[in-house]
Write a protein that holds these residues in place. Structure first.
Motif, PDB file in Angstrom:
ATOM      1  N   CYS A 114       3.890   1.550  -1.171  1.00 58.00           N
ATOM      2  CA  CYS A 114       4.502   1.680  -2.504  1.00 58.00           C
ATOM      3  C   CYS A 114       3.547   2.331  -3.489  1.00 58.00           C
ATOM      4  CB  CYS A 114       4.924   0.307  -3.031  1.00 58.00           C
ATOM      5  SG  CYS A 114       6.327  -0.392  -2.169  1.00 58.00           S
ATOM      6  N   HIS A 115       2.302   1.888  -3.497  1.00 57.00           N
ATOM      7  CA  HIS A 115       1.311   2.455  -4.414  1.00 57.00           C
ATOM      8  C   HIS A 115       1.036   3.919  -4.084  1.00 57.00           C
ATOM      9  CE1 HIS A 115       0.457  -1.092  -6.749  1.00 57.00           C
ATOM     10  NE2 HIS A 115       0.246  -1.809  -5.652  1.00 57.00           N
ATOM     11  N   THR A 153       0.842  -1.199   0.000  1.00 55.39           N
ATOM     12  CA  THR A 153       0.000   0.000   0.000  1.00 55.39           C
ATOM     13  C   THR A 153       0.877   1.248   0.000  1.00 55.39           C
ATOM     14  OG1 THR A 153      -1.706  -1.212   1.222  1.00 55.39           O
ATOM     15  CG2 THR A 153      -1.852   1.196   1.217  1.00 55.39           C
TER      16      THR A 153
END
Length: 190
Positions: free
Chosen positions: A26-27, A24
């Motif tokens: 990273c996104h 999450t």
């Protein structure tokens, strides 16, 4: 777990009530999981809620951790080396700055500066040495104000009046009071 609200205030201090797993994070930040993992393992940005403690455990990042990750990514995108970013963050931490999310950083692509106030900027890569900037617009207005009551001489036979007229006003009346205004008027005229 509700990921909509990220923190609550307890006695005036923000306390994170939710955490975000690595994928999450990273996104949200726009980095690869490999970068996130490397930055955590090398202590650049360590998750403040829960660090990995062996095989199978997952890191849990706070909202503030994500803000710091985003700043690191933006500095990288601006061309600052990871080594210089690390040095800047270590300088902040050595001064006792724990909440990196509350700091304003600026960069010229080579070095990283901490903006403490509108008047104070510190070079984090040179051991906290103070630097300064010059606002050209401010200098322009200051000189213009100083010249308003000082005499001027004709440049290359141009007539000089005793009244300084702004370039915007000079176009209407044809009267130019100083060399700078005359240049602006000539540039606008063609």
């Amino acid at each position: 777990m509700d990921e909509g609200s990220s923190s609550a205030a307890v006695s005036g201090v923000e306390v994170d009530t939710v955490g975000y797993r690595g994928v999450t994070a990273c996104h949200a930040v726009g980095i690869s999981y490999r970068q996130l993992d490397y930055w955590a393992r090398t202590a650049l940005v360590v998750p403040s809620i829960r660090d990995a403690s062996g095989s199978g455990t997952q890191r849990l990042y706070s909202f503030r951790d994500l803000v710091v990750l985003k700043v690191v990514k933006r500095l990288l995108d601006a061309g600052v080396s990871l080594q210089n970013i690390r040095k800047a963050i270590e300088t902040l931490r050595s001064r006792g700055v724990e909440d990196l999310a509350g700091i304003t950083l600026i960069s010229d692509g080579t070095t990283v500066y901490e903006c403490r106030s509108p008047e104070e900027v510190v070079d984090l890569l040179q051991g906290g040495q103070g630097v300064f900037g010059i606002a050209i617009g401010g200098a322009f207005k200051e000189i213009q104000g100083s010249l308003s009551h000082l005499p001027a001489e004709p440049a290359a036979g141009a007539p000089v009046t005793t009244e300084v007229v702004e370039a915007d006003d000079a176009g209407d009346s044809g009267v130019v009071g100083d060399e700078l205004a005359a240049r602006r008027a000539r540039r606008r005229a063609g």
